[in-house]
Design an enzyme around this catalytic site. Structure first.
Site, PDB file in Angstrom:
ATOM      1  N   ASN A 165      -1.621   5.797  -0.663  1.00  0.00           N
ATOM      2  CA  ASN A 165      -1.081   6.842   0.220  1.00  0.00           C
ATOM      3  C   ASN A 165       0.432   7.013   0.037  1.00  0.00           C
ATOM      4  O   ASN A 165       1.167   7.246   0.994  1.00  0.00           O
ATOM      5  CB  ASN A 165      -1.392   6.525   1.688  1.00  0.00           C
ATOM      6  CG  ASN A 165      -2.878   6.418   1.953  1.00  0.00           C
ATOM      7  OD1 ASN A 165      -3.652   7.212   1.443  1.00  0.00           O
ATOM      8  ND2 ASN A 165      -3.285   5.436   2.746  1.00  0.00           N
TER       9      ASN A 165
ATOM     10  N   ARG B 195     -16.563  -4.060  -2.567  1.00  0.00           N
ATOM     11  CA  ARG B 195     -17.534  -3.127  -3.138  1.00  0.00           C
ATOM     12  C   ARG B 195     -18.796  -3.826  -3.627  1.00  0.00           C
ATOM     13  O   ARG B 195     -19.906  -3.316  -3.432  1.00  0.00           O
ATOM     14  CB  ARG B 195     -16.885  -2.344  -4.284  1.00  0.00           C
ATOM     15  CG  ARG B 195     -15.914  -1.277  -3.808  1.00  0.00           C
ATOM     16  CD  ARG B 195     -15.077  -0.734  -4.946  1.00  0.00           C
ATOM     17  NE  ARG B 195     -14.036  -1.689  -5.336  1.00  0.00           N
ATOM     18  CZ  ARG B 195     -13.269  -1.551  -6.410  1.00  0.00           C
ATOM     19  NH1 ARG B 195     -13.441  -0.513  -7.212  1.00  0.00           N
ATOM     20  NH2 ARG B 195     -12.335  -2.445  -6.685  1.00  0.00           N
TER      21      ARG B 195
ATOM     22  N   ASN C  54      -2.596  -1.258   2.698  1.00  0.00           N
ATOM     23  CA  ASN C  54      -3.228   0.012   2.339  1.00  0.00           C
ATOM     24  C   ASN C  54      -2.477   1.272   2.757  1.00  0.00           C
ATOM     25  O   ASN C  54      -3.072   2.329   2.901  1.00  0.00           O
ATOM     26  CB  ASN C  54      -4.656   0.071   2.889  1.00  0.00           C
ATOM     27  CG  ASN C  54      -5.568  -0.946   2.238  1.00  0.00           C
ATOM     28  OD1 ASN C  54      -5.250  -2.134   2.241  1.00  0.00           O
ATOM     29  ND2 ASN C  54      -6.675  -0.530   1.682  1.00  0.00           N
TER      30      ASN C  54
ATOM     31  N   ALA D  19      -7.900 -10.644  -2.978  1.00  0.00           N
ATOM     32  CA  ALA D  19      -8.896  -9.584  -3.128  1.00  0.00           C
ATOM     33  C   ALA D  19      -8.399  -8.593  -4.169  1.00  0.00           C
ATOM     34  O   ALA D  19      -7.197  -8.460  -4.399  1.00  0.00           O
ATOM     35  CB  ALA D  19      -9.126  -8.875  -1.787  1.00  0.00           C
ATOM     36  N   GLY D  20      -9.353  -7.892  -4.775  1.00  0.00           N
ATOM     37  CA  GLY D  20      -8.950  -6.841  -5.700  1.00  0.00           C
ATOM     38  C   GLY D  20      -9.726  -6.816  -7.002  1.00  0.00           C
ATOM     39  O   GLY D  20      -9.252  -7.295  -8.020  1.00  0.00           O
ATOM     40  N   GLY D  21     -10.950  -6.274  -6.957  1.00  0.00           N
ATOM     41  CA  GLY D  21     -11.716  -6.083  -8.178  1.00  0.00           C
ATOM     42  C   GLY D  21     -12.254  -7.345  -8.804  1.00  0.00           C
ATOM     43  O   GLY D  21     -12.517  -7.383 -10.008  1.00  0.00           O
TER      44      GLY D  21
ATOM     45  N   HIS E  38      -4.529  -5.595  10.093  1.00  0.00           N
ATOM     46  CA  HIS E  38      -4.521  -4.771   8.877  1.00  0.00           C
ATOM     47  C   HIS E  38      -3.105  -4.241   8.651  1.00  0.00           C
ATOM     48  O   HIS E  38      -2.699  -3.230   9.193  1.00  0.00           O
ATOM     49  CB  HIS E  38      -5.503  -3.616   9.028  1.00  0.00           C
ATOM     50  CG  HIS E  38      -5.875  -2.955   7.732  1.00  0.00           C
ATOM     51  ND1 HIS E  38      -5.092  -3.019   6.606  1.00  0.00           N
ATOM     52  CD2 HIS E  38      -6.956  -2.220   7.391  1.00  0.00           C
ATOM     53  CE1 HIS E  38      -5.669  -2.337   5.629  1.00  0.00           C
ATOM     54  NE2 HIS E  38      -6.812  -1.844   6.079  1.00  0.00           N
TER      55      HIS E  38
ATOM     56  N   TYR F   1      -1.132   2.026   5.599  1.00  0.00           N
ATOM     57  CA  TYR F   1      -1.250   2.411   7.001  1.00  0.00           C
ATOM     58  C   TYR F   1       0.053   2.057   7.733  1.00  0.00           C
ATOM     59  O   TYR F   1       1.030   1.653   7.118  1.00  0.00           O
ATOM     60  CB  TYR F   1      -2.465   1.749   7.639  1.00  0.00           C
ATOM     61  CG  TYR F   1      -3.775   2.149   6.987  1.00  0.00           C
ATOM     62  CD1 TYR F   1      -3.948   3.430   6.461  1.00  0.00           C
ATOM     63  CD2 TYR F   1      -4.825   1.260   6.870  1.00  0.00           C
ATOM     64  CE1 TYR F   1      -5.132   3.809   5.856  1.00  0.00           C
ATOM     65  CE2 TYR F   1      -6.021   1.627   6.257  1.00  0.00           C
ATOM     66  CZ  TYR F   1      -6.167   2.909   5.753  1.00  0.00           C
ATOM     67  OH  TYR F   1      -7.334   3.282   5.143  1.00  0.00           O
TER      68      TYR F   1
END
Length: 321
Positions: A196, A280, A139, A256-258, A136, A141
C-alpha cells in the site's frame, strides 16, 4: 489471512468449520485480522471485536478449536487483534475503510483514543476465550504508516525521528500488555514491506529498533515478514536479513513470507527463527501439518477465491489428503 466471509463485520458460523479444519494438537493458529473499532475496517466482510455481539460470535469458533486441539493456559487461550494442545491468537488492528469519511491526519488526542481501542479490543478477545492477541503493525495499515518514514511526515512527537515514529506502536503494546498480560501479547511487523505504498528508507534500522524496543515490554512473540516479501504475494531477491532482529528480540521469534516445508525446516535448523508461519499453504491445505509430516503433495491454492464471500468455495472445500 483476510478471508472476507464475516458479513456485517461479524464472524459467521461457517468459520467454526474453517478454523477447526485447520486445528491439530500442538498447533498455533492466528486468526484473520479483526477490527478494533467501527473506523478500523478497511475491507468488506471482515470480523470485528469492538462490540459484544462480535465477541459472542467468536466464542463458538474458539471453543471448537480448543475442543479439537486443546491448549488452554490457565483455562484461557491467546487471540490476535489488528487491523490466532491448540493455541489461538486473535489478530487485532485495522485500516481506514471504504464507506467511511476520508482519512485524515490524526490529532494527538485521537491517537490516544486509538491506543485505548486496541486495549479494549484485547480485553474483549480474552473475554471471548482467545489465548492472546497479535497486534497487527504490518502490511501498510495504520500502525505501519506511523513507523515508515515514506508515509509519516508528522512534525509532532509522533513524527520525525525513529523514536517518535515508533512511539504509537509501542504505546499500543504497553496498553495491551498491561490490560491482558505480556505473556498473551504478540506483534506482527513488516519493516521491509512496501504494501500500500508504505515503505521506509532504512528498514534494517527500523526493524532492529523495534526488536530492541519491544524487549522492554516482555511480550510473548514478534512475528515478522521476510524482506523478500517487499511486495504482497510474490517473492523478490533481497540482501537484507531478519537475523539481527532475531538476535535482538528476547522472546519467541516467528518468520513468515512464502515459506514451504523445506525452507521452513532450514530456517529453524540454522537458528533463524523459533517458528515459521504459513498462510496461503494453510488456506489450501487444512491438514498442512500432516502433509508436511508425510512430505506429501499439496493442494494448489486458488488466488481468485482468497477474498470472495462464498462460505464454502475457496474456504472450507479444500480436500484433505
Amino acid at each position: 489471512m483476510t478471508r472476507s466471509r464475516s458479513y456485517n463485520f461479524v464472524a459467521q458460523t461457517h468459520a467454526v468449520l474453517y478454523y477447526s479444519q485447520r486445528t491439530t494438537k500442538g498447533g498455533f493458529l492466528i486468526s484473520e485480522a479483526s477490527g478494533i473499532s467501527d473506523t478500523a475496517q478497511g475491507y468488506p466482510h471482515t470480523p470485528g471485536i469492538w462490540r459484544t455481539d462480535q465477541m459472542e460470535a467468536w466464542k463458538p469458533i474458539v471453543k471448537a478449536v480448543h475442543e479439537k486441539g486443546g491448549f488452554q493456559p490457565n483455562g484461557n487461550p491467546p487471540v490476535s487483534c489488528t487491523d490466532k494442545p491448540i493455541q489461538t491468537d486473535m489478530e487485532i488492528g485495522g485500516s481506514d475503510g471504504e464507506g467511511f469519511s476520508p482519512p485524515h491526519r490524526l490529532m494527538v488526542e485521537e491517537i490516544s483514543q486509538v491506543v485505548d481501542d486496541f486495549r479494549v479490543a484485547a480485553k474483549h478477545a480474552i473475554e471471548g476465550g482467545f489465548d492472546g492477541v497479535e497486534i497487527h503493525a504490518a502490511n501498510g495499515y495504520l500502525i505501519d504508516q506511523f513507523m515508515k518514514d515514506q508515509v509519516n511526515d508528522r512534525t509532532d512527537e509522533y513524527g520525525g525521528s525513529i523514536e517518535n515514529r515508533c512511539r504509537f506502536p509501542l504505546e499500543i503494546v504497553q496498553a495491551v500488555a498491561q490490560e491482558i498480560g505480556p505473556q498473551r501479547v504478540g506483534i506482527r511487523l513488516s519493516p521491509y514491506a512496501d504494501y500500500n505504498e508504505c515503505g521506509d528508507s532504512n528498514p534494517d534500522t527500523l526493524g532492529l529498533y523495534m526488536a530492541e524496543a519491544l524487549n522492554k515490554y516482555n511480550i510473548l512473540y514478534c512475528h515478522v515478514i521476510e524482506p523478500r516479501m517487499i511486495k504482497e504475494l510474490e517473492k523478490h531477491v533481497s540482501e537484507s536479513s531478519l537475523l539481527p532482529m532475531r538476535k535482538a528480540f528476547k522472546g519467541t521469534f516467528i518468520v513468515a513470507g512464502g515459506y514451504n516445508r523445506d525452507d521452513g525446516n532450514e530456517v529453524i535448523t540454522r537458528g533463524g527463527a523459533d517458528l515459521v508461519a504459513f498462510g496461503r499453504l494453510f488456506l489450501a491445505n487444512p491438514d498442512l501439518p500432516r502433509r508436511f509430516e508425510l512430505n506429501s503433495i499439496l493442494n494448489k491454492y486458488d488466488r481468485n477465491t482468497f477474498y470472495t464471500h462464498d462460505p464454502v468455495i475457496g474456504y472450507t472445500d479444500y480436500p484433505y489428503i
